[in-house]
Design a protein around this motif. Structure first.
Motif, PDB file in Angstrom:
ATOM      1  N   ASP A 269       0.847  -1.193   0.000  1.00  0.00           N
ATOM      2  CA  ASP A 269       0.000   0.000   0.000  1.00  0.00           C
ATOM      3  C   ASP A 269       0.882   1.243   0.000  1.00  0.00           C
ATOM      4  O   ASP A 269       1.600   1.509  -0.948  1.00  0.00           O
ATOM      5  CB  ASP A 269      -0.938  -0.050   1.201  1.00  0.00           C
ATOM      6  CG  ASP A 269      -2.069   0.964   1.118  1.00  0.00           C
ATOM      7  OD1 ASP A 269      -2.185   1.636   0.072  1.00  0.00           O
ATOM      8  OD2 ASP A 269      -2.827   1.094   2.090  1.00  0.00           O
ATOM      9  N   ARG A 270       0.874   1.998   1.093  1.00  0.00           N
ATOM     10  CA  ARG A 270       1.596   3.264   1.151  1.00  0.00           C
ATOM     11  C   ARG A 270       2.801   3.176   2.070  1.00  0.00           C
ATOM     12  O   ARG A 270       2.725   2.593   3.148  1.00  0.00           O
ATOM     13  CB  ARG A 270       0.667   4.383   1.627  1.00  0.00           C
ATOM     14  CG  ARG A 270      -0.433   4.731   0.637  1.00  0.00           C
ATOM     15  CD  ARG A 270      -1.390   5.757   1.213  1.00  0.00           C
ATOM     16  NE  ARG A 270      -2.202   5.209   2.305  1.00  0.00           N
ATOM     17  CZ  ARG A 270      -3.096   5.912   2.987  1.00  0.00           C
ATOM     18  NH1 ARG A 270      -3.281   7.192   2.715  1.00  0.00           N
ATOM     19  NH2 ARG A 270      -3.812   5.337   3.946  1.00  0.00           N
ATOM     20  N   MET A 271       3.905   3.772   1.654  1.00  0.00           N
ATOM     21  CA  MET A 271       5.091   3.848   2.500  1.00  0.00           C
ATOM     22  C   MET A 271       4.760   4.647   3.763  1.00  0.00           C
ATOM     23  O   MET A 271       3.987   5.613   3.721  1.00  0.00           O
ATOM     24  CB  MET A 271       6.240   4.517   1.754  1.00  0.00           C
ATOM     25  CG  MET A 271       6.752   3.754   0.547  1.00  0.00           C
ATOM     26  SD  MET A 271       7.767   2.335   0.982  1.00  0.00           S
ATOM     27  CE  MET A 271       9.240   3.127   1.641  1.00  0.00           C
ATOM     28  N   GLY A 272       5.353   4.250   4.872  1.00  0.00           N
ATOM     29  CA  GLY A 272       5.111   4.942   6.131  1.00  0.00           C
ATOM     30  C   GLY A 272       4.079   4.271   7.000  1.00  0.00           C
ATOM     31  O   GLY A 272       4.009   4.544   8.202  1.00  0.00           O
ATOM     32  N   GLY A 273       3.248   3.402   6.388  1.00  0.00           N
ATOM     33  CA  GLY A 273       2.284   2.642   7.161  1.00  0.00           C
ATOM     34  C   GLY A 273       1.286   3.504   7.908  1.00  0.00           C
ATOM     35  O   GLY A 273       1.002   4.651   7.539  1.00  0.00           O
ATOM     36  N   ASP A 274       0.742   2.946   8.993  1.00  0.00           N
ATOM     37  CA  ASP A 274      -0.297   3.627   9.771  1.00  0.00           C
ATOM     38  C   ASP A 274       0.211   4.900  10.416  1.00  0.00           C
ATOM     39  O   ASP A 274      -0.500   5.906  10.478  1.00  0.00           O
ATOM     40  CB  ASP A 274      -0.849   2.692  10.856  1.00  0.00           C
ATOM     41  CG  ASP A 274      -1.616   1.524  10.267  1.00  0.00           C
ATOM     42  OD1 ASP A 274      -2.206   1.703   9.194  1.00  0.00           O
ATOM     43  OD2 ASP A 274      -1.608   0.434  10.865  1.00  0.00           O
ATOM     44  N   VAL A 327       5.667  15.274   6.030  1.00  0.00           N
ATOM     45  CA  VAL A 327       6.483  14.226   6.642  1.00  0.00           C
ATOM     46  C   VAL A 327       6.787  13.107   5.645  1.00  0.00           C
ATOM     47  O   VAL A 327       7.773  12.388   5.785  1.00  0.00           O
ATOM     48  CB  VAL A 327       5.765  13.660   7.898  1.00  0.00           C
ATOM     49  CG1 VAL A 327       6.557  12.507   8.513  1.00  0.00           C
ATOM     50  CG2 VAL A 327       5.550  14.758   8.929  1.00  0.00           C
ATOM     51  N   GLU A 328       5.959  12.997   4.634  1.00  0.00           N
ATOM     52  CA  GLU A 328       6.033  11.891   3.681  1.00  0.00           C
ATOM     53  C   GLU A 328       7.423  11.647   3.092  1.00  0.00           C
ATOM     54  O   GLU A 328       7.856  10.489   2.969  1.00  0.00           O
ATOM     55  CB  GLU A 328       5.031  12.144   2.546  1.00  0.00           C
ATOM     56  CG  GLU A 328       4.523  10.897   1.875  1.00  0.00           C
ATOM     57  CD  GLU A 328       3.316  11.216   1.007  1.00  0.00           C
ATOM     58  OE1 GLU A 328       2.463  10.334   0.865  1.00  0.00           O
ATOM     59  OE2 GLU A 328       3.249  12.342   0.465  1.00  0.00           O
ATOM     60  N   PRO A 329       8.190  12.683   2.727  1.00  0.00           N
ATOM     61  CA  PRO A 329       9.521  12.424   2.157  1.00  0.00           C
ATOM     62  C   PRO A 329      10.450  11.631   3.060  1.00  0.00           C
ATOM     63  O   PRO A 329      11.343  10.925   2.582  1.00  0.00           O
ATOM     64  CB  PRO A 329      10.067  13.833   1.892  1.00  0.00           C
ATOM     65  CG  PRO A 329       8.844  14.688   1.729  1.00  0.00           C
ATOM     66  CD  PRO A 329       7.843  14.121   2.674  1.00  0.00           C
ATOM     67  N   HIS A 330      10.258  11.740   4.385  1.00  0.00           N
ATOM     68  CA  HIS A 330      11.107  10.996   5.320  1.00  0.00           C
ATOM     69  C   HIS A 330      10.938   9.492   5.145  1.00  0.00           C
ATOM     70  O   HIS A 330      11.857   8.715   5.432  1.00  0.00           O
ATOM     71  CB  HIS A 330      10.780  11.382   6.765  1.00  0.00           C
ATOM     72  CG  HIS A 330      10.951  12.835   7.046  1.00  0.00           C
ATOM     73  ND1 HIS A 330      10.510  13.428   8.215  1.00  0.00           N
ATOM     74  CD2 HIS A 330      11.505  13.831   6.316  1.00  0.00           C
ATOM     75  CE1 HIS A 330      10.785  14.723   8.181  1.00  0.00           C
ATOM     76  NE2 HIS A 330      11.394  14.982   7.043  1.00  0.00           N
ATOM     77  N   ASP A 331       9.726   9.078   4.725  1.00  0.00           N
ATOM     78  CA  ASP A 331       9.417   7.651   4.604  1.00  0.00           C
ATOM     79  C   ASP A 331       9.262   7.207   3.148  1.00  0.00           C
ATOM     80  O   ASP A 331       8.738   6.123   2.888  1.00  0.00           O
ATOM     81  CB  ASP A 331       8.119   7.332   5.359  1.00  0.00           C
ATOM     82  CG  ASP A 331       8.214   7.630   6.842  1.00  0.00           C
ATOM     83  OD1 ASP A 331       9.342   7.787   7.340  1.00  0.00           O
ATOM     84  OD2 ASP A 331       7.163   7.713   7.505  1.00  0.00           O
ATOM     85  N   SER A 332       9.703   7.998   2.214  1.00  0.00           N
ATOM     86  CA  SER A 332       9.417   7.738   0.801  1.00  0.00           C
ATOM     87  C   SER A 332      10.284   6.615   0.243  1.00  0.00           C
ATOM     88  O   SER A 332      11.380   6.324   0.739  1.00  0.00           O
ATOM     89  CB  SER A 332       9.642   9.002  -0.025  1.00  0.00           C
ATOM     90  OG  SER A 332      11.017   9.353  -0.013  1.00  0.00           O
ATOM     91  N   ALA A 333       9.775   6.009  -0.826  1.00  0.00           N
ATOM     92  CA  ALA A 333      10.543   4.973  -1.516  1.00  0.00           C
ATOM     93  C   ALA A 333      11.836   5.547  -2.079  1.00  0.00           C
ATOM     94  O   ALA A 333      12.887   4.881  -2.058  1.00  0.00           O
ATOM     95  CB  ALA A 333       9.688   4.365  -2.625  1.00  0.00           C
ATOM     96  N   GLU A 334      11.776   6.805  -2.555  1.00  0.00           N
ATOM     97  CA  GLU A 334      12.971   7.425  -3.128  1.00  0.00           C
ATOM     98  C   GLU A 334      14.086   7.522  -2.092  1.00  0.00           C
ATOM     99  O   GLU A 334      15.263   7.257  -2.383  1.00  0.00           O
ATOM    100  CB  GLU A 334      12.641   8.815  -3.672  1.00  0.00           C
ATOM    101  CG  GLU A 334      11.754   8.814  -4.905  1.00  0.00           C
ATOM    102  CD  GLU A 334      10.290   8.512  -4.584  1.00  0.00           C
ATOM    103  OE1 GLU A 334       9.929   8.563  -3.373  1.00  0.00           O
ATOM    104  OE2 GLU A 334       9.522   8.207  -5.511  1.00  0.00           O
ATOM    105  N   ARG A 335      13.723   7.932  -0.884  1.00  0.00           N
ATOM    106  CA  ARG A 335      14.747   8.066   0.153  1.00  0.00           C
ATOM    107  C   ARG A 335      15.386   6.724   0.461  1.00  0.00           C
ATOM    108  O   ARG A 335      16.609   6.615   0.599  1.00  0.00           O
ATOM    109  CB  ARG A 335      14.126   8.658   1.417  1.00  0.00           C
ATOM    110  CG  ARG A 335      15.157   8.797   2.540  1.00  0.00           C
ATOM    111  CD  ARG A 335      14.574   9.272   3.830  1.00  0.00           C
ATOM    112  NE  ARG A 335      15.620   9.381   4.843  1.00  0.00           N
ATOM    113  CZ  ARG A 335      15.507   8.954   6.082  1.00  0.00           C
ATOM    114  NH1 ARG A 335      14.389   8.388   6.498  1.00  0.00           N
ATOM    115  NH2 ARG A 335      16.496   9.083   6.950  1.00  0.00           N
TER     116      ARG A 335
END
Length: 737
Positions: A269-274, A327-335
């Protein structure tokens, strides 16, 4: 307690004195012991069956009755009988005695053993269900508990008596041989200088390293058995495949790649989870807005005239979503790809312990870490499936503020969201089955939160059971109704609570479906979490789990804590594995007042039978709290009786989560209240509350006798001290003359 200790010390002193006064110590010389050994061996040569039989019966009785001294008896048997006879006698005696203890527990002492060893019983039952007799074999080789505990606890399981006997006979044989051999070496000691003989050194070294060798042997046997069953690949694409990119999965991936392992991270689903998408980040953004709205209402008491704040709910939700995006960039697939992790989008399914299918790909890996998280639990309540239920997952898609909101559940999530929506303008009713909010906290802590929420207009139904949901055209303008019952002075009463939207916050359940665990016989516990040991390892030596899917704490920082252990144990577990330590795990509920805790509270201490003292400091005594008008709440510290060592800290009040940090550090590093009291804190700050709490403890434990001596000393000094006494003496003599 002090009196009992003094009595025990006195008794020990008397026994020691009698021992030396009687001359018994003179018999414990090497020469005397060797002489007794020679006589015994002569007796054994004359009547081998009588002597061996008597020793055998005595050993069986000690083991059957779970009496202490088995290790000493084993060493003694080696010294008296040698390796051959000693191993034969003790091996069968220990197994027979263990089996008798097993039968005694099964027939006579069931209730006593269940109460005394409930934790061990739960652990053993899981192991027996998972691995059967092999689990008992591993306990005999590498005892997680003392042997007498294993004997008693196994008696309460459904294991057959014959299975218990032969597995015990086989499993205890290597360890028995090591100890009997050490006893034999001691028996052959001719002088104290022989203590440094190679044979004796090797024998005692074997005692020290045997558990490590046994553990390695068991692990090797498990891996060989697993390889034969599933077919182990000849080579691997990855060192670790992590399933789930929530808090636990991200930390596990980061640590693995930082240690230069090759890591694949699979997320469906989405990076970063709940935490990022539906939990910590959006909820704290919402709490911030709700707190600001309440501060506007409370401004009048500080002399600032304001009107009731107008809430633009769509703008509020925009702020929440923006916080997630920021906050999303901290947990992104790219990072994570930049860090060296291969991020794969798709559904993961285990084919074997080493193979993970993602779409059309099959990833081979030395280790798998399952970090699939949890989801909101929705109870089976009649009528609930006929309405759209809100949870912490879908709440963030709301486009309008509910006028009448019912929150089902008074735990952390229910209280945080319930208070926030009330502050934003909803008429909130919170229903909790337990007699208090935050059922895991002490009653006086929860009472502070309940008082604040009720004063802000939240209607609380505590000790209330939800029966059903009623909805449909027949209710007209009433909307939907939650029917509840609770016990009162008039008996059980049924009430009807009208609502527009219903938020269910009764807990979370682990996400384990679709992973292929059933085919690998990886089971779940009663609460739905994966069955892993204290090192987070599952039934299979290379399959691990961490985070909400493993439990027992569904906290982001707990997930990160577990992720470190799962990753390090996976990569280096063949050398050393680390058990997860939860003793100093902090937890915070971000209501107002905040509720924070680390270590034991009174509820848990009483349940575990831990003795404690309580020190309490009211925040109403703190200068900064008075100046800020935030005097509600207190700090409650549990310490070892008579000592400043911390057992646990509970805080309710403004900034409780921030205040908890100092106490958490103190507990983790073994710092007591005396050192907190001696630490300089800036004035005026809320952090001074930690020092003030230590001061309250110190005042209650001040040395009264020393202080009374000081009082006399200063009184003597006020009278002039020694010089004045000399003058008075001379003046007295002059008067007499």
């Amino acid at each position: 307690m002090k009196r009992q200790r003094l009595i025990i010390i006195a008794v020990i002193a008397v026994v020691v004195a009698v021992f030396f006064a009687s001359g018994a110590h003179e018999t414990l010389t090497l020469d005397n012991l060797k002489a007794e050994q020679v006589r015994f061996q002569a007796w054994f040569a004359e009547a081998p069956f009588t002597v061996a039989g008597g020793f055998f019966v005595l050993y069986v009785i000690m083991a059957a009755l779970s009496l202490p001294g088995a290790t000493l008896m084993t060493l003694l048997g080696g010294a008296l009988f040698g390796l051959g006879w000693g191993l034969l006698i003790i091996s069968f005696a220990s197994s027979l005695g263990a089996t008798l203890a097993f039968l005694i527990a099964r027939t006579l002492a069931r209730n006593l053993v269940e109460q005394r060893f409930s934790r061990q019983l739960e652990s053993v039952n899981r192991g027996i269900a998972r691995e059967g007799a092999f689990y008992l074999f591993t306990l005999r080789l590498i005892p997680l508990f003392p042997f007498f505990v294993i004997n008693l606890v196994l008696g309460l399981t459904r294991m057959r008596t014959w299975t218990f006997y032969w597995v015990s006979q086989l499993g205890m044989l290597p360890g028995t041989a090591v100890y009997v051999n050490a006893g034999r070496e001691l028996g052959e000691l001719e002088s104290l200088g022989g203590i440094l003989s190679p044979g004796l050194i090797v024998s005692f070294a074997l005692i020290g390293i045997f558990p490590l060798l046994a553990r390695r042997g068991v692990d090797y046997a498990k891996r060989r058995r697993m390889a034969r069953q599933y077919g182990k690949p000849a080579s691997f694409d990855y060192d670790i495949v992590v399933i789930g990119a929530g808090s636990a999965g991200l930390v596990a991936s980061y640590i693995g790649t930082a240690l230069k392992a090759k890591v694949a991270l699979v997320e469906r689903d989405r990076m970063g989870g709940d935490c990022l998408n539906t939990g910590c980040v959006p909820s704290k953004a919402l709490i911030r807005v709700a707190r600001l709205a309440q501060e506007v209402r409370d401004a009048k008491r500080f002399g600032i005239e304001t009107k009731e704040p107008r809430i633009d709910f769509a703008a509020v939700m925009d702020h929440v979503h923006q916080a997630v995006r920021d906050v999303e960039p901290h947990d992104s697939a790219e990072r994570y790809r930049h860090l060296g992790v291969e991020v794969i989008q798709g559904e993961a399914r285990l084919l074997t312990p080493w193979e993970v299918r993602v779409g059309q790909r099959v990833l081979t890996t030395r280790h798998v870490i399952i970090a699939t998280g949890a989801r909101p639990k929705v109870p089976e309540l009649p009528g609930l499936d006929e309405i759209e239920v809100l949870t912490s997952d879908n709440l963030w898609q709301l486009e309008s503020l509910p006028e009448r909101l019912v929150v089902l559940g008074g735990g952390s999530i229910g209280c945080e969201l319930g208070q926030s929506f009330s502050r934003l303008g909803s008429r909130v009713t919170l229903v909790e089955m337990a007699p208090q909010l935050l059922p895991r906290e002490d009653r006086d802590i929860a009472a502070q939160l309940a008082l604040r929420m009720e004063n802000e207009g939240v209607r609380l139904y505590l000790g209330a059971r939800a029966l059903r949901v009623e909805s449909g055209p027949s209710h007209g303008d009433a909307g939907k109704v939650l029917v509840i019952e609770r016990d009162g002075e008039q008996g059980t009463q049924t009430e009807r609570v009208v609502f527009d939207r219903l938020l269910v916050a009764v807990g979370r359940e682990a996400v384990v479906e679709g992973l292929g665990l059933e085919a690998l016989n990886i089971e779940t516990r009663a609460d739905g979490t994966l069955d892993v040991d204290e090192t987070l390892r599952s039934l299979h030596p290379n399959v691990w789990a961490c985070g909400d899917v493993a439990g027992p704490y569904q906290l982001t920082h707990a997930s990160a804590h577990q992720a470190w252990h799962a990753t390090v144990n996976a990569l280096f577990g063949e050398i050393k594995r680390f058990a997860v330590d939860y003793r100093n795990l902090p937890a915070v509920t971000f209501t107002e007042p905040e509720v924070a805790r680390v270590g034991l509270n009174e509820r848990e201490a009483r349940a575990r039978g831990v003795e404690y003292e309580v020190t309490r400091y009211d925040l109403g005594e703190l200068d900064r709290a008075i100046a800020d008008g935030r005097t509600q709440g207190f700090i409650k510290v549990l310490t070892v009786p008579g000592k400043d060592r911390l057992l646990g800290v509970s805080i309710v009040g403004h900034g409780a989560g921030e205040l908890l940090g100092e106490f958490t550090l103190a507990m983790t590093q073994g710092i007591g209240l005396n050192k907190l009291l001696g630490t300089i804190h800036p004035y005026p700050t809320f952090s001074e509350a930690a020092k003030a709490t230590a001061g309250v403890w110190k005042n209650a434990h001040k040395p009264e006798r020393v202080l009374s001596w000081l009082a006399r000393y200063f009184a003597w000094r006020r009278r002039g001290g020694p010089l004045e006494e000399v003058r008075e003496s001379l003046r007295g003599r002059s008067d007499k003359a």
